[in-house]
Design a protein around this motif. Structure first.
Motif, mmCIF file in Angstrom:
data_model
loop_
_atom_site.group_PDB
_atom_site.id
_atom_site.type_symbol
_atom_site.label_atom_id
_atom_site.label_comp_id
_atom_site.label_asym_id
_atom_site.label_seq_id
_atom_site.Cartn_x
_atom_site.Cartn_y
_atom_site.Cartn_z
ATOM 1 N N ASN A 142 -14.481 -102.966 -65.894
ATOM 2 C CA ASN A 142 -15.327 -102.777 -66.999
ATOM 3 C C ASN A 142 -15.145 -101.501 -67.692
ATOM 4 O O ASN A 142 -15.242 -100.361 -66.893
ATOM 5 N N ILE A 143 -14.860 -101.207 -69.030
ATOM 6 C CA ILE A 143 -15.058 -100.102 -69.686
ATOM 7 C C ILE A 143 -16.332 -100.025 -70.363
ATOM 8 O O ILE A 143 -16.868 -100.743 -70.962
ATOM 9 N N PHE A 144 -17.073 -98.842 -70.134
ATOM 10 C CA PHE A 144 -18.544 -98.886 -70.521
ATOM 11 C C PHE A 144 -18.805 -97.329 -70.793
ATOM 12 O O PHE A 144 -18.475 -96.560 -70.189
ATOM 13 N N CYS A 145 -19.818 -97.426 -71.694
ATOM 14 C CA CYS A 145 -20.282 -96.032 -72.341
ATOM 15 C C CYS A 145 -21.472 -95.225 -71.349
ATOM 16 O O CYS A 145 -21.606 -93.965 -71.591
ATOM 17 N N GLY A 146 -22.344 -96.135 -70.858
ATOM 18 C CA GLY A 146 -23.423 -95.673 -70.181
ATOM 19 C C GLY A 146 -24.569 -95.085 -71.219
ATOM 20 O O GLY A 146 -25.484 -94.806 -70.671
ATOM 21 N N SER A 147 -24.478 -95.542 -72.254
ATOM 22 C CA SER A 147 -25.570 -95.179 -73.060
ATOM 23 C C SER A 147 -26.034 -96.031 -74.204
ATOM 24 O O SER A 147 -26.972 -95.846 -75.093
ATOM 25 N N CYS A 148 -25.334 -97.062 -74.396
ATOM 26 C CA CYS A 148 -25.682 -98.105 -75.346
ATOM 27 C C CYS A 148 -26.830 -98.828 -74.889
ATOM 28 O O CYS A 148 -27.418 -98.738 -73.733
ATOM 29 N N TRP A 149 -27.548 -99.777 -75.708
ATOM 30 C CA TRP A 149 -28.572 -100.546 -75.338
ATOM 31 C C TRP A 149 -28.377 -101.337 -74.010
ATOM 32 O O TRP A 149 -29.410 -101.356 -73.257
ATOM 33 N N PHE A 150 -27.350 -101.823 -73.858
ATOM 34 C CA PHE A 150 -26.839 -102.691 -72.729
ATOM 35 C C PHE A 150 -26.805 -101.852 -71.585
ATOM 36 O O PHE A 150 -27.222 -102.071 -70.369
ATOM 37 N N CYS A 151 -25.939 -100.687 -71.806
ATOM 38 C CA CYS A 151 -25.744 -99.996 -70.339
ATOM 39 C C CYS A 151 -27.113 -99.417 -70.067
ATOM 40 O O CYS A 151 -27.247 -99.260 -68.916
ATOM 41 N N ALA A 152 -27.906 -98.865 -70.777
ATOM 42 C CA ALA A 152 -29.130 -98.483 -70.563
ATOM 43 C C ALA A 152 -29.992 -99.387 -69.713
ATOM 44 O O ALA A 152 -30.967 -98.814 -69.045
ATOM 45 N N ARG A 153 -29.626 -100.728 -69.775
ATOM 46 C CA ARG A 153 -30.279 -101.685 -68.767
ATOM 47 C C ARG A 153 -29.524 -102.254 -67.732
ATOM 48 O O ARG A 153 -29.622 -103.323 -67.423
ATOM 49 N N GLY A 154 -28.511 -101.594 -67.558
ATOM 50 C CA GLY A 154 -27.625 -101.661 -66.343
ATOM 51 C C GLY A 154 -26.332 -102.938 -66.565
ATOM 52 O O GLY A 154 -26.003 -103.446 -65.712
ATOM 53 N N LEU A 155 -26.529 -103.393 -67.870
ATOM 54 C CA LEU A 155 -25.398 -104.393 -68.195
ATOM 55 C C LEU A 155 -24.339 -103.786 -68.575
ATOM 56 O O LEU A 155 -23.875 -103.863 -69.712
ATOM 57 N N TYR A 156 -23.518 -103.252 -67.591
ATOM 58 C CA TYR A 156 -22.374 -102.499 -67.918
ATOM 59 C C TYR A 156 -21.165 -103.489 -68.223
ATOM 60 O O TYR A 156 -20.011 -102.980 -68.974
ATOM 61 N N SER A 157 -21.022 -104.480 -67.948
ATOM 62 C CA SER A 157 -20.134 -105.331 -68.445
ATOM 63 C C SER A 157 -20.220 -105.698 -69.822
ATOM 64 O O SER A 157 -19.511 -106.516 -70.637
ATOM 65 N N ASN A 158 -21.346 -105.657 -70.454
ATOM 66 C CA ASN A 158 -21.830 -106.056 -71.779
ATOM 67 C C ASN A 158 -21.640 -105.012 -72.776
ATOM 68 O O ASN A 158 -22.435 -104.945 -73.665
ATOM 69 N N CYS A 159 -21.192 -103.851 -72.424
ATOM 70 C CA CYS A 159 -21.335 -102.414 -73.239
ATOM 71 C C CYS A 159 -20.811 -102.874 -74.836
ATOM 72 O O CYS A 159 -19.780 -103.495 -74.981
ATOM 73 N N HIS A 160 -21.509 -102.030 -75.714
ATOM 74 C CA HIS A 160 -21.650 -102.639 -76.905
ATOM 75 C C HIS A 160 -20.653 -101.377 -77.933
ATOM 76 O O HIS A 160 -20.446 -101.628 -78.899
#
Lengths: 382, 195
Positions: A87-105
């Motif tokens: 997964n490429i993920f930002c760690g800061s969007c709505w989804f990453c903030a909830r641990g859904l790293y595979s759903n980064c926006h």
């Protein structure tokens, strides 16, 4: 640099490409030391994934050494040996903030329904992947982790997707102590899903496939009962018989879009691209689960609609759980399991190909020649 | 059928109890290590990690987003994006139409992208002919491994042979059709020139 490049369905070659460069302050450039071909790479290889562009470099399972870092990178240094989640993920969007790293926006402008994935078409963001000598790794402070000294490289590369996805699939099944778990598919994901099911307290694990070498591996490394669906006219009926007509408490679908077992699904899915893959395993999962049971789906499908027996799922009161794996969430616990020998990813590796033989590697894996279960790709090897 | 023979599905409890914990632990390395469902990495589904590694509220924007295609379900081009193969040629126009006109929920979006993929392949094959590195439609399939890695032996008794025989047709078919169309065109042109 040398890199695998896609030349159209079923056609690949290795080409000289420009070494990737830092394009964002938090990028790192990683020199790839070991990569793998994932079963889901075959969806790209077969032309099933929309917006797979000619010249694309596949590969979302890789490890390597940090070769360059952008100006805002704080947690990695040049020379660090890293494993990189697919997964490429930002760690800061709505989804990453909830641990859904595979759903980064914040990483995939081409689609909102799927996050960013290395080397997995422009539908997942247009990033070249790791079946190459170098790869661009966005958000270097968020995704990659330094490889522990004790970890074997082949375990590390498999933890970037296949093994993590198997472990995640077993968790999605919400296995309770004593449950009967059916795992559809004895590929790398299914094998680890079977191992993981025991960790979660399964009382019985049955692995279904039709390839003898994979079923043997399921017995050997996952202590599972096995079922060869080629030996039965109707595998669902057989599973019902084997579960005293209840069905399985949990079914883990670890096959995805290339599923065999139904010629019509194969023709309309992987061959003619009229649906987002063959839904055979998904339908077997729905039919083989007991009423009120859980179906976990970690097999990957394309975005085009599929012929899925949704009515059965509704009538049976099934719980359907699925996602792309948020890999980094799995790692701390998985590292313990690998170190303790409870999960043994590298036992699945059957073939190692030099990067220069990438076309051969894909053909062997796709056609399942020579007992191939998991092929690795070694840049720089002869 | 006597009552003890009635399968589990028709009575209150499973007829066969699972093996005991001791038996399973003796047989399976690590059995029960993640027994507590509340103590598994993916439970609960939504978690709020204290530190993801991100040291920004919203990421810096990667330069070069102007004109880049995006899903119309996004508010803007995301702050980080891939730059692997920018849109170009006829396939690029088809793909841009898919992105600009149709959302991800519309089948037309995906069918146009698949059409763009096929056009891209042909554009690239033709382009490769005028470069020093033309496509090699046979070697690029890796088919030589049929000989080196036991093609026949590996497939013995396998049911997927039924559809794998179609693969050569799918791969070679368009080339044969293309070559046929080319030959036809050359013949017609020659006839026209002879008149």
């Amino acid at each position: 640099m040398r890199a695998m490049t896609y030349r159209g369905p079923y056609k690949l070659r290795v080409e000289e490409k420009d070494r990737p460069r830092v394009e964002h302050p938090n990028d790192a450039i990683v020199r790839v030391t070991l990569a793998a071909i994932c079963g889901s790479d075959l969806h790209l290889y077969h032309g099933l994934m929309p917006d797979t562009r000619i010249g694309h470099t596949f590969g979302h399972e890789f490890i390597g050494v940090v070769d360059e870092v952008g100006p805002s990178v704080q947690h990695l240094q040049v020379g660090d040996r890293v494993m990189v989640p697919f997964n490429i993920f930002c760690g800061s969007c709505w989804f990453c903030a909830r641990g859904l790293y595979s759903n980064c926006h914040n990483v995939n402008p081409n689609a909102t329904a799927v996050g960013g994935i290395y080397g997995y078409s422009h539908t997942t963001g247009g990033y070249d992947g790791g079946q190459a000598e170098y790869v661009r790794v966005p958000f270097a402070d968020v995704g990659p982790v330094k490889i522990p000294d004790w970890m074997h490289d082949e375990d590390a590369v498999l933890l970037t997707d296949a093994a993590a996805t198997g472990y995640f699939g077993a968790q999605l099944g919400e296995i309770a102590e004593g449950d009967t778990v059916v795992v559809l598919g004895a590929g790398p994901v299914g094998l680890i899903a079977a191992q993981s099911s025991w960790l979660m307290g399964a009382g019985r694990v049955i692995v279904v496939d039709h390839l003898a070498e994979r079923l043997a591996k399921a017995r050997e490394m996952a202590y599972a009962e096995t079922l060869d669906y080629d030996e039965h006219d109707d595998v669902v009926v057989e599973l019902k018989k084997q579960t005293d007509f209840l069905g399985a408490d949990v079914v883990i679908e670890a096959v995805g879009a290339e599923a065999d077992g139904n010629l019509a699904q194969q023709l309309t899915g992987p061959k003619l691209k009229l649906q987002g893959g063959s839904a055979t395993a998904l339908n077997w999962a729905i039919d083989a689960a007991r009423k009120g049971g859980t179906v976990s789906v970690v097999g990957a499908y394309g975005p085009v609609p599929n012929a899925v027996k949704f009515g059965d799922a509704m009538n049976k009161g099934l719980t359907l759980r699925m996602n792309q794996t948020p890999v980094k969430r799995q790692w701390p616990r998985m590292f313990e399991h690998v170190r303790n020998g409870h999960l043994t990813p590298r036992q699945m590796v059957t073939h190692r190909f030099p990067l220069e033989d990438i076309a051969e590697a894909y053909h062997v894996f796709s056609a399942k020649l020579d007992g191939c279960i998991k092929p690795l790709v070694v840049p720089g090897a002869n | 059928m006597t009552e003890p023979d009635v399968p589990s599905a028709y009575v209150r409890d499973k007829r066969t109890a699972p093996p005991s914990r001791e038996e399973l632990r003796a047989r399976i390395p690590g059995w029960g290590a993640d027994l507590d469902p509340a103590d598994r990495p993916s439970h609960p589904k939504l978690q709020y990690p204290a530190d993801t590694g991100a040291h920004w509220h919203f990421p810096d924007r990667q330069p070069g987003s102007a004109g880049r295609e995006r899903s119309i379900e996004h508010a803007f081009v995301t702050p980080v994006f891939g730059t692997a193969q920018p849109l170009h040629g006829l396939s690029g126009s088809i793909r841009r139409l898919a992105y600009d006109r149709f959302g991800e929920g519309r089948l037309a979006h995906w069918l146009l992208l698949i059409a763009g993929d096929r056009v891209d392949a042909w554009e690239s094959h033709l382009r490769s002919l005028v470069t020093g590195h033309p496509d090699q439609p046979v070697t690029e399939t890796g088919v030589r491994t049929e000989r080196t890695h036991g093609g026949l032996r590996s497939r013995t008794g396998r049911s997927d042979r039924r559809h794998q025989v179609l693969d050569p047709v799918l791969v070679a078919g368009p080339w044969v059709a293309g070559a046929g169309a080319g030959a036809l065109a050359v013949r017609r042109l020659a006839r026209l020139l002879r008149r």
